[in-house]
Design a protein around this motif. Structure first.
Motif, PDB file in Angstrom:
ATOM      1  N   GLU A 167      -0.063  31.578  10.977  1.00  0.00           N
ATOM      2  CA  GLU A 167      -1.382  31.478  11.944  1.00  0.00           C
ATOM      3  C   GLU A 167      -1.515  31.033  13.134  1.00  0.00           C
ATOM      4  OE1 GLU A 167      -4.320  29.714   9.462  1.00  0.00           O
ATOM      5  OE2 GLU A 167      -4.104  31.122   7.697  1.00  0.00           O
ATOM      6  N   LEU A 168      -2.177  31.699  14.025  1.00  0.00           N
ATOM      7  CA  LEU A 168      -2.185  31.069  15.458  1.00  0.00           C
ATOM      8  C   LEU A 168      -2.784  29.747  15.167  1.00  0.00           C
ATOM      9  CD1 LEU A 168      -3.307  33.970  17.491  1.00  0.00           C
ATOM     10  CD2 LEU A 168      -1.120  33.382  17.403  1.00  0.00           C
ATOM     11  N   GLY A 169      -2.491  28.845  16.379  1.00  0.00           N
ATOM     12  CA  GLY A 169      -3.040  27.489  16.399  1.00  0.00           C
ATOM     13  C   GLY A 169      -4.639  27.512  17.020  1.00  0.00           C
ATOM     14  N   THR A 170      -5.357  26.581  16.961  1.00  0.00           N
ATOM     15  CA  THR A 170      -6.582  26.311  17.594  1.00  0.00           C
ATOM     16  C   THR A 170      -6.647  25.337  18.559  1.00  0.00           C
ATOM     17  OG1 THR A 170      -7.507  24.890  15.616  1.00  0.00           O
ATOM     18  CG2 THR A 170      -7.678  27.257  15.477  1.00  0.00           C
ATOM     19  N   VAL A 171      -7.502  25.466  19.281  1.00  0.00           N
ATOM     20  CA  VAL A 171      -7.600  24.352  20.483  1.00  0.00           C
ATOM     21  C   VAL A 171      -8.892  23.809  20.465  1.00  0.00           C
ATOM     22  CG1 VAL A 171      -7.612  23.965  22.885  1.00  0.00           C
ATOM     23  CG2 VAL A 171      -5.934  25.754  21.828  1.00  0.00           C
ATOM     24  N   THR A 172      -9.010  22.613  20.379  1.00  0.00           N
ATOM     25  CA  THR A 172     -10.262  21.718  20.495  1.00  0.00           C
ATOM     26  C   THR A 172     -10.268  20.929  22.028  1.00  0.00           C
ATOM     27  OG1 THR A 172     -10.430  21.233  18.316  1.00  0.00           O
ATOM     28  CG2 THR A 172     -11.870  20.185  19.851  1.00  0.00           C
ATOM     29  N   ILE A 173     -11.247  21.301  22.667  1.00  0.00           N
ATOM     30  CA  ILE A 173     -11.441  20.801  24.031  1.00  0.00           C
ATOM     31  C   ILE A 173     -12.374  19.858  24.172  1.00  0.00           C
ATOM     32  CG2 ILE A 173     -11.773  21.642  26.499  1.00  0.00           C
ATOM     33  CD1 ILE A 173     -10.993  24.789  26.001  1.00  0.00           C
ATOM     34  N   LEU A 174     -12.136  18.555  24.484  1.00  0.00           N
ATOM     35  CA  LEU A 174     -12.919  17.351  25.000  1.00  0.00           C
ATOM     36  C   LEU A 174     -13.391  17.319  26.171  1.00  0.00           C
ATOM     37  CD1 LEU A 174     -14.402  14.794  23.608  1.00  0.00           C
ATOM     38  CD2 LEU A 174     -12.426  13.770  24.328  1.00  0.00           C
ATOM     39  N   SER A 175     -14.472  17.856  26.486  1.00  0.00           N
ATOM     40  CA  SER A 175     -15.050  17.791  28.037  1.00  0.00           C
ATOM     41  C   SER A 175     -15.482  16.588  28.369  1.00  0.00           C
ATOM     42  CB  SER A 175     -16.217  18.749  28.111  1.00  0.00           C
ATOM     43  OG  SER A 175     -16.664  18.724  29.353  1.00  0.00           O
ATOM     44  N   VAL A 176     -14.658  15.971  29.479  1.00  0.00           N
ATOM     45  CA  VAL A 176     -15.052  14.754  30.073  1.00  0.00           C
ATOM     46  C   VAL A 176     -15.526  14.779  31.305  1.00  0.00           C
ATOM     47  CG1 VAL A 176     -13.674  12.583  30.889  1.00  0.00           C
ATOM     48  CG2 VAL A 176     -12.871  13.825  28.973  1.00  0.00           C
ATOM     49  N   PRO A 177     -16.485  14.343  31.440  1.00  0.00           N
ATOM     50  CA  PRO A 177     -17.633  14.531  32.777  1.00  0.00           C
ATOM     51  C   PRO A 177     -16.839  13.983  33.954  1.00  0.00           C
ATOM     52  CG  PRO A 177     -18.300  12.813  31.483  1.00  0.00           C
ATOM     53  CD  PRO A 177     -17.501  13.308  30.662  1.00  0.00           C
ATOM     54  N   GLN A 178     -17.068  14.536  35.299  1.00  0.00           N
ATOM     55  CA  GLN A 178     -16.472  14.026  36.348  1.00  0.00           C
ATOM     56  C   GLN A 178     -16.843  12.375  36.690  1.00  0.00           C
ATOM     57  OE1 GLN A 178     -17.538  17.923  38.592  1.00  0.00           O
ATOM     58  NE2 GLN A 178     -15.971  17.208  39.701  1.00  0.00           N
ATOM     59  N   LYS A 181     -20.123  11.148  37.353  1.00  0.00           N
ATOM     60  CA  LYS A 181     -21.235  11.246  36.381  1.00  0.00           C
ATOM     61  C   LYS A 181     -20.476  10.351  35.127  1.00  0.00           C
ATOM     62  CE  LYS A 181     -22.895  15.871  37.251  1.00  0.00           C
ATOM     63  NZ  LYS A 181     -23.184  17.330  36.652  1.00  0.00           N
ATOM     64  N   GLY A 182     -19.867   9.495  35.541  1.00  0.00           N
ATOM     65  CA  GLY A 182     -19.521   8.425  34.511  1.00  0.00           C
ATOM     66  C   GLY A 182     -17.861   8.440  34.256  1.00  0.00           C
ATOM     67  N   GLY A 183     -17.289   9.779  34.173  1.00  0.00           N
ATOM     68  CA  GLY A 183     -15.795   9.865  33.705  1.00  0.00           C
ATOM     69  C   GLY A 183     -15.584   9.717  32.569  1.00  0.00           C
ATOM     70  N   ALA A 207      -7.567  14.105  36.239  1.00  0.00           N
ATOM     71  CA  ALA A 207      -7.716  12.463  36.075  1.00  0.00           C
ATOM     72  C   ALA A 207      -8.438  11.826  35.036  1.00  0.00           C
ATOM     73  CB  ALA A 207      -7.678  11.908  37.492  1.00  0.00           C
ATOM     74  N   GLU A 208      -9.744  12.444  35.017  1.00  0.00           N
ATOM     75  CA  GLU A 208     -10.688  11.898  33.947  1.00  0.00           C
ATOM     76  C   GLU A 208     -10.176  11.819  32.572  1.00  0.00           C
ATOM     77  OE1 GLU A 208     -13.162  13.099  37.619  1.00  0.00           O
ATOM     78  OE2 GLU A 208     -11.287  13.917  36.662  1.00  0.00           O
ATOM     79  N   GLY A 209      -9.543  13.138  32.361  1.00  0.00           N
ATOM     80  CA  GLY A 209      -8.949  13.451  31.048  1.00  0.00           C
ATOM     81  C   GLY A 209      -7.718  12.479  30.736  1.00  0.00           C
ATOM     82  N   LEU A 210      -7.073  12.396  31.751  1.00  0.00           N
ATOM     83  CA  LEU A 210      -5.867  11.240  31.519  1.00  0.00           C
ATOM     84  C   LEU A 210      -6.401  10.038  31.349  1.00  0.00           C
ATOM     85  CD1 LEU A 210      -2.828  10.695  31.424  1.00  0.00           C
ATOM     86  CD2 LEU A 210      -2.886  10.370  34.190  1.00  0.00           C
ATOM     87  N   ALA A 211      -7.456   9.626  31.964  1.00  0.00           N
ATOM     88  CA  ALA A 211      -7.901   8.118  31.809  1.00  0.00           C
ATOM     89  C   ALA A 211      -8.332   8.013  30.641  1.00  0.00           C
ATOM     90  CB  ALA A 211      -9.031   8.012  32.865  1.00  0.00           C
ATOM     91  N   ALA A 212      -9.162   9.049  29.770  1.00  0.00           N
ATOM     92  CA  ALA A 212      -9.791   8.912  28.514  1.00  0.00           C
ATOM     93  C   ALA A 212      -8.944   8.606  27.742  1.00  0.00           C
ATOM     94  CB  ALA A 212     -10.636  10.161  28.313  1.00  0.00           C
ATOM     95  N   VAL A 213      -7.614   9.634  27.896  1.00  0.00           N
ATOM     96  CA  VAL A 213      -6.545   9.267  26.789  1.00  0.00           C
ATOM     97  C   VAL A 213      -6.130   8.024  26.854  1.00  0.00           C
ATOM     98  CG1 VAL A 213      -4.488  10.047  26.228  1.00  0.00           C
ATOM     99  CG2 VAL A 213      -6.267  11.781  26.738  1.00  0.00           C
ATOM    100  N   ASN A 214      -5.574   7.696  28.167  1.00  0.00           N
ATOM    101  CA  ASN A 214      -5.097   6.285  28.283  1.00  0.00           C
ATOM    102  C   ASN A 214      -6.120   5.024  27.660  1.00  0.00           C
ATOM    103  OD1 ASN A 214      -2.716   7.266  29.464  1.00  0.00           O
ATOM    104  ND2 ASN A 214      -3.481   6.819  31.499  1.00  0.00           N
ATOM    105  N   THR A 246     -14.324  18.372  33.196  1.00  0.00           N
ATOM    106  CA  THR A 246     -15.300  19.479  33.431  1.00  0.00           C
ATOM    107  C   THR A 246     -14.724  20.609  34.362  1.00  0.00           C
ATOM    108  OG1 THR A 246     -16.884  18.302  34.549  1.00  0.00           O
ATOM    109  CG2 THR A 246     -17.241  18.266  32.214  1.00  0.00           C
ATOM    110  N   ASP A 247     -14.352  19.821  35.810  1.00  0.00           N
ATOM    111  CA  ASP A 247     -14.140  20.772  36.666  1.00  0.00           C
ATOM    112  C   ASP A 247     -13.025  21.508  36.579  1.00  0.00           C
ATOM    113  OD1 ASP A 247     -12.745  18.349  37.188  1.00  0.00           O
ATOM    114  OD2 ASP A 247     -12.438  18.736  39.333  1.00  0.00           O
ATOM    115  N   VAL A 248     -11.962  21.090  35.504  1.00  0.00           N
ATOM    116  CA  VAL A 248     -10.640  22.100  35.543  1.00  0.00           C
ATOM    117  C   VAL A 248     -10.840  22.845  34.115  1.00  0.00           C
ATOM    118  CG1 VAL A 248      -9.305  20.534  36.807  1.00  0.00           C
ATOM    119  CG2 VAL A 248      -9.667  20.069  34.444  1.00  0.00           C
ATOM    120  N   LEU A 249     -12.056  22.902  33.386  1.00  0.00           N
ATOM    121  CA  LEU A 249     -11.776  23.708  32.336  1.00  0.00           C
ATOM    122  C   LEU A 249     -11.765  25.117  32.172  1.00  0.00           C
ATOM    123  CD1 LEU A 249     -15.059  21.881  30.114  1.00  0.00           C
ATOM    124  CD2 LEU A 249     -12.564  21.709  29.756  1.00  0.00           C
ATOM    125  N   SER A 250     -12.148  25.753  33.444  1.00  0.00           N
ATOM    126  CA  SER A 250     -12.305  27.458  33.448  1.00  0.00           C
ATOM    127  C   SER A 250     -10.950  27.885  33.587  1.00  0.00           C
ATOM    128  CB  SER A 250     -13.082  27.661  34.597  1.00  0.00           C
ATOM    129  OG  SER A 250     -14.184  27.512  34.748  1.00  0.00           O
TER     130      SER A 250
END
Length: 271
Positions: A167-178, A181-183, A207-214, A246-250
């Motif tokens: 089966e194909l995998g699925t993707v969950t996208i956690l949207s992090v504000p810029q 807006k708090g990042g 960068a906001e996504g990387l910071a959240a993971v860190n 959020t600005d790199v989601l598209s």
């Protein structure tokens, strides 16, 4: 019409050495006309200058070439028509080789799960995003090993039959504000860490996504080229958590839609 038109039809460029040489000479004349240097043609196609002279005489007699004095030749309409007919034959043959011959001997690479001997039939499966081969032809998808391999090594396979069942995998996208807006500061770290445990890979974008993971003490599996990498991982059956600003989601969602990959966008920002 040239006197050996019937022969040209019966013995084309691929069936007659004589016609193959005639074809090459006509092409050389067409490229060089009207001033034709017989020695240059001879060098270009690998025959003697005398052979070129003999062929030119025959081509002129057959109506494929007009001679306009010493060293001056021109391909006639009949000559052009013959070149076109032979080129069409070559094109058809090349297409046959490309699609019907080479396409049948396509070689892929898998990881051997067991020792495999060259020429042996193997069963294929997709495990942890990697195509794997096991000795024996009992699986839903099989192939033939073109190289030998010990367990854990790479093995070349061809002559595929059946479909690899996964089966194909699925993707969950956690949207992090810029950041304005708090990042990453508004992401619930515990929730992010918990989501990561239920996915095969963690990817970040922005960068906001990387910071959240860190901040959640996670080590991302994918940091660069995440749009293509996430798509590729999902097509190999892996579930991916993408933590993205959020600005790199598209670009990511566009790529997933193009590949018909299922995804969900989640907002875990604190109230």
């Amino acid at each position: 019409m040239a006197k050996d038109a019937d022969e040209a039809d019966e013995f084309g460029v691929l069936r007659s050495k004589r016609n193959a040489t005639r074809y090459q000479i006509l092409v050389q004349i067409a490229e060089r006309q009207p001033a034709v240097n017989q020695q240059e043609i001879a060098d270009a196609i690998g025959v003697t200058s005398q052979a070129v002279s003999d062929y030119l005489r025959d081509l002129s007699e057959e109506g494929y070439v007009n001679k306009h004095g010493r060293g001056r030749y021109e391909v006639t309409k009949e000559g052009v028509d013959w070149l076109i007919s032979q080129t069409d034959e070559l094109r058809t043959f090349v297409r046959h080789v490309s699609e019907d011959v080479i396409g049948q001997v396509e070689i892929e690479t898998a990881i051997a799960t067991t020792d495999i001997a060259e020429g042996e039939t193997v069963s294929l499966s997709m495990q942890n995003g990697v195509l794997r081969a096991v000795s024996g032809g009992t699986g839903s998808a099989t192939a033939v090993a073109v190289t030998g391999a010990s367990a854990g090594a790479d093995v070349g396979i061809t002559n595929f039959d059946g479909v690899v069942d996964y089966e194909l995998g699925t993707v969950t996208i956690l949207s992090v504000p810029q950041v304005q807006k708090g990042g990453s500061s508004v992401v619930v770290r515990e929730q992010l860490a918990d989501m990561a445990t239920s996915h095969d890979l963690v990817a970040v974008a922005g960068a906001e996504g990387l910071a959240a993971v860190n901040a959640a003490n996670l080590d991302p599996d994918i940091r660069f080229g995440s749009a293509s990498a996430v798509h590729e991982a999902a097509t190999k059956g892996l579930d991916v958590l993408l933590v993205a600003a959020t600005d790199v989601l598209s670009p990511h969602t566009d790529k997933l839609r193009e590949g018909n990959i299922s995804y969900e966008v989640v907002d875990t920002a604190e109230e």
